[in-house]
Design a protein around this motif. Structure first.
Motif, PDB file in Angstrom:
ATOM      1  N   SER A  91      14.263  35.837  37.421  1.00  0.00           N
ATOM      2  CA  SER A  91      14.415  35.472  38.827  1.00  0.00           C
ATOM      3  C   SER A  91      14.285  36.705  39.726  1.00  0.00           C
ATOM      4  O   SER A  91      14.812  37.769  39.406  1.00  0.00           O
ATOM      5  N   PRO A  92      13.615  36.586  40.876  1.00  0.00           N
ATOM      6  CA  PRO A  92      13.574  37.692  41.829  1.00  0.00           C
ATOM      7  C   PRO A  92      14.884  37.818  42.616  1.00  0.00           C
ATOM      8  O   PRO A  92      15.111  38.799  43.305  1.00  0.00           O
ATOM      9  N   GLU A  93      15.745  36.832  42.489  1.00  0.00           N
ATOM     10  CA  GLU A  93      17.016  36.788  43.222  1.00  0.00           C
ATOM     11  C   GLU A  93      18.150  37.287  42.312  1.00  0.00           C
ATOM     12  O   GLU A  93      18.420  36.695  41.272  1.00  0.00           O
ATOM     13  N   PRO A  94      18.832  38.394  42.674  1.00  0.00           N
ATOM     14  CA  PRO A  94      19.906  38.900  41.816  1.00  0.00           C
ATOM     15  C   PRO A  94      21.142  38.003  41.847  1.00  0.00           C
ATOM     16  O   PRO A  94      21.333  37.208  42.763  1.00  0.00           O
ATOM     17  N   MET A  95      21.957  38.149  40.845  1.00  0.00           N
ATOM     18  CA  MET A  95      23.198  37.372  40.718  1.00  0.00           C
ATOM     19  C   MET A  95      24.172  37.744  41.824  1.00  0.00           C
ATOM     20  O   MET A  95      24.299  38.912  42.186  1.00  0.00           O
ATOM     21  N   ASP A  96      24.863  36.740  42.359  1.00  0.00           N
ATOM     22  CA  ASP A  96      25.915  36.984  43.344  1.00  0.00           C
ATOM     23  C   ASP A  96      27.159  37.504  42.640  1.00  0.00           C
ATOM     24  O   ASP A  96      27.347  37.314  41.434  1.00  0.00           O
ATOM     25  N   ASN A  97      28.030  38.131  43.415  1.00  0.00           N
ATOM     26  CA  ASN A  97      29.276  38.658  42.872  1.00  0.00           C
ATOM     27  C   ASN A  97      30.240  37.515  42.554  1.00  0.00           C
ATOM     28  O   ASN A  97      30.276  36.508  43.255  1.00  0.00           O
ATOM     29  N   TYR A  98      31.014  37.682  41.496  1.00  0.00           N
ATOM     30  CA  TYR A  98      32.018  36.688  41.135  1.00  0.00           C
ATOM     31  C   TYR A  98      33.188  37.369  40.433  1.00  0.00           C
ATOM     32  O   TYR A  98      33.094  38.516  40.006  1.00  0.00           O
ATOM     33  N   GLU A  99      34.297  36.660  40.356  1.00  0.00           N
ATOM     34  CA  GLU A  99      35.497  37.137  39.666  1.00  0.00           C
ATOM     35  C   GLU A  99      35.877  36.124  38.603  1.00  0.00           C
ATOM     36  O   GLU A  99      35.615  34.932  38.743  1.00  0.00           O
ATOM     37  N   LEU A 100      36.509  36.602  37.554  1.00  0.00           N
ATOM     38  CA  LEU A 100      37.060  35.726  36.526  1.00  0.00           C
ATOM     39  C   LEU A 100      38.558  35.640  36.751  1.00  0.00           C
ATOM     40  O   LEU A 100      39.245  36.663  36.765  1.00  0.00           O
ATOM     41  N   ARG A 101      39.069  34.440  36.951  1.00  0.00           N
ATOM     42  CA  ARG A 101      40.507  34.239  37.180  1.00  0.00           C
ATOM     43  C   ARG A 101      41.117  33.547  35.975  1.00  0.00           C
ATOM     44  O   ARG A 101      40.539  32.614  35.422  1.00  0.00           O
ATOM     45  N   ILE A 102      42.299  34.003  35.611  1.00  0.00           N
ATOM     46  CA  ILE A 102      43.035  33.383  34.513  1.00  0.00           C
ATOM     47  C   ILE A 102      44.157  32.573  35.124  1.00  0.00           C
ATOM     48  O   ILE A 102      45.140  33.115  35.621  1.00  0.00           O
ATOM     49  N   VAL A 103      44.005  31.266  35.120  1.00  0.00           N
ATOM     50  CA  VAL A 103      45.015  30.364  35.669  1.00  0.00           C
ATOM     51  C   VAL A 103      46.019  30.011  34.581  1.00  0.00           C
ATOM     52  O   VAL A 103      47.222  30.022  34.790  1.00  0.00           O
ATOM     53  N   ASP A 104      45.501  29.700  33.408  1.00  0.00           N
ATOM     54  CA  ASP A 104      46.315  29.348  32.248  1.00  0.00           C
ATOM     55  C   ASP A 104      46.052  30.397  31.172  1.00  0.00           C
ATOM     56  O   ASP A 104      44.919  30.540  30.709  1.00  0.00           O
ATOM     57  N   PRO A 105      47.069  31.168  30.745  1.00  0.00           N
ATOM     58  CA  PRO A 105      46.842  32.251  29.774  1.00  0.00           C
ATOM     59  C   PRO A 105      46.190  31.809  28.464  1.00  0.00           C
ATOM     60  O   PRO A 105      45.535  32.599  27.807  1.00  0.00           O
ATOM     61  N   ILE A 106      46.354  30.550  28.081  1.00  0.00           N
ATOM     62  CA  ILE A 106      45.723  30.090  26.844  1.00  0.00           C
ATOM     63  C   ILE A 106      44.524  29.181  27.116  1.00  0.00           C
ATOM     64  O   ILE A 106      43.946  28.607  26.208  1.00  0.00           O
ATOM     65  N   GLY A 107      44.136  29.095  28.384  1.00  0.00           N
ATOM     66  CA  GLY A 107      43.002  28.247  28.756  1.00  0.00           C
ATOM     67  C   GLY A 107      41.774  29.072  29.075  1.00  0.00           C
ATOM     68  O   GLY A 107      41.722  30.284  28.844  1.00  0.00           O
ATOM     69  N   TYR A 108      40.776  28.402  29.615  1.00  0.00           N
ATOM     70  CA  TYR A 108      39.535  29.055  29.994  1.00  0.00           C
ATOM     71  C   TYR A 108      39.713  29.832  31.291  1.00  0.00           C
ATOM     72  O   TYR A 108      40.551  29.507  32.123  1.00  0.00           O
ATOM     73  N   ARG A 109      38.907  30.863  31.460  1.00  0.00           N
ATOM     74  CA  ARG A 109      38.861  31.594  32.721  1.00  0.00           C
ATOM     75  C   ARG A 109      38.019  30.803  33.715  1.00  0.00           C
ATOM     76  O   ARG A 109      37.087  30.112  33.334  1.00  0.00           O
ATOM     77  N   GLN A 110      38.360  30.920  34.989  1.00  0.00           N
ATOM     78  CA  GLN A 110      37.589  30.265  36.038  1.00  0.00           C
ATOM     79  C   GLN A 110      36.656  31.285  36.686  1.00  0.00           C
ATOM     80  O   GLN A 110      37.066  32.411  36.971  1.00  0.00           O
ATOM     81  N   ILE A 111      35.398  30.894  36.901  1.00  0.00           N
ATOM     82  CA  ILE A 111      34.441  31.741  37.598  1.00  0.00           C
ATOM     83  C   ILE A 111      34.528  31.382  39.078  1.00  0.00           C
ATOM     84  O   ILE A 111      34.283  30.244  39.466  1.00  0.00           O
ATOM     85  N   VAL A 112      34.900  32.368  39.907  1.00  0.00           N
ATOM     86  CA  VAL A 112      35.135  32.148  41.331  1.00  0.00           C
ATOM     87  C   VAL A 112      34.241  33.090  42.139  1.00  0.00           C
ATOM     88  O   VAL A 112      34.159  34.284  41.843  1.00  0.00           O
ATOM     89  N   ALA A 113      33.568  32.557  43.139  1.00  0.00           N
ATOM     90  CA  ALA A 113      32.698  33.364  43.995  1.00  0.00           C
ATOM     91  C   ALA A 113      33.487  34.453  44.705  1.00  0.00           C
ATOM     92  O   ALA A 113      34.639  34.264  45.093  1.00  0.00           O
ATOM     93  N   ALA A 114      32.846  35.620  44.873  1.00  0.00           N
ATOM     94  CA  ALA A 114      33.442  36.736  45.614  1.00  0.00           C
ATOM     95  C   ALA A 114      32.389  37.256  46.596  1.00  0.00           C
ATOM     96  O   ALA A 114      31.184  37.049  46.401  1.00  0.00           O
ATOM     97  N   ASP A 115      32.834  37.906  47.661  1.00  0.00           N
ATOM     98  CA  ASP A 115      31.894  38.454  48.638  1.00  0.00           C
ATOM     99  C   ASP A 115      30.871  39.338  47.922  1.00  0.00           C
ATOM    100  O   ASP A 115      31.211  40.109  47.023  1.00  0.00           O
ATOM    101  N   SER A 116      29.605  39.225  48.331  1.00  0.00           N
ATOM    102  CA  SER A 116      28.517  39.979  47.715  1.00  0.00           C
ATOM    103  C   SER A 116      27.819  40.833  48.758  1.00  0.00           C
ATOM    104  O   SER A 116      27.589  40.390  49.883  1.00  0.00           O
ATOM    105  N   LEU A 117      27.474  42.065  48.389  1.00  0.00           N
ATOM    106  CA  LEU A 117      26.665  42.913  49.257  1.00  0.00           C
ATOM    107  C   LEU A 117      25.200  42.641  48.968  1.00  0.00           C
ATOM    108  O   LEU A 117      24.767  42.610  47.813  1.00  0.00           O
ATOM    109  N   LEU A 118      24.427  42.423  50.016  1.00  0.00           N
ATOM    110  CA  LEU A 118      22.994  42.185  49.886  1.00  0.00           C
ATOM    111  C   LEU A 118      22.246  43.361  50.499  1.00  0.00           C
ATOM    112  O   LEU A 118      22.584  43.811  51.590  1.00  0.00           O
ATOM    113  N   VAL A 119      21.233  43.854  49.806  1.00  0.00           N
ATOM    114  CA  VAL A 119      20.424  44.974  50.292  1.00  0.00           C
ATOM    115  C   VAL A 119      19.031  44.461  50.619  1.00  0.00           C
ATOM    116  O   VAL A 119      18.365  43.878  49.767  1.00  0.00           O
TER     117      VAL A 119
END
Length: 101
Positions: A21-49
């Motif tokens: 893809s010519p479009e780079p990946m946006d910034n994201y964070e991994l959040r742990i809501v449940d310590p024994i569960g899956y991590r959640q992928i959450v959008a984060a502010d991204s710098l664009l050049v």
């Protein structure tokens, strides 16, 4: 002015990914809501050049995090690394900036 005696890159380990893809990946964070569960992928502010002017802009969250573009191509990821410096006579790390250089 004290001189730089040590430089560190943080995080010490980072992984990039190539993609068609010519479009780079946006910034994201991994959040742990449940310590024994899956991590959640959450959008984060991204710098664009802008490719021609190198002007910076910000893409604000929330938006949908997608690892593929509209054509189904994988979006490349470039990790963000911070450069820190330790000055002579100090044990404290500080961000390396134009002033220190």
């Amino acid at each position: 002015m004290a001189h730089i005696v040590e430089l560190r890159l943080l995080p010490p380990f980072a992984i990039g990914r190539l993609g068609a893809s010519p479009e780079p990946m946006d910034n994201y964070e991994l959040r742990i809501v449940d310590p024994i569960g899956y991590r959640q992928i959450v959008a984060a502010d991204s710098l664009l050049v802008h490719p021609k002017t190198a002007e910076l802009s910000v893409k604000k969250a929330p938006f949908e995090v997608s690892f593929r573009d509209a054509s189904g191509n994988i979006r490349p990821i470039s990790p963000f690394l911070e450069v820190w410096a330790r000055l002579a006579g100090s044990d404290q790390l500080m961000p390396l900036d134009e002033h220190l250089l």
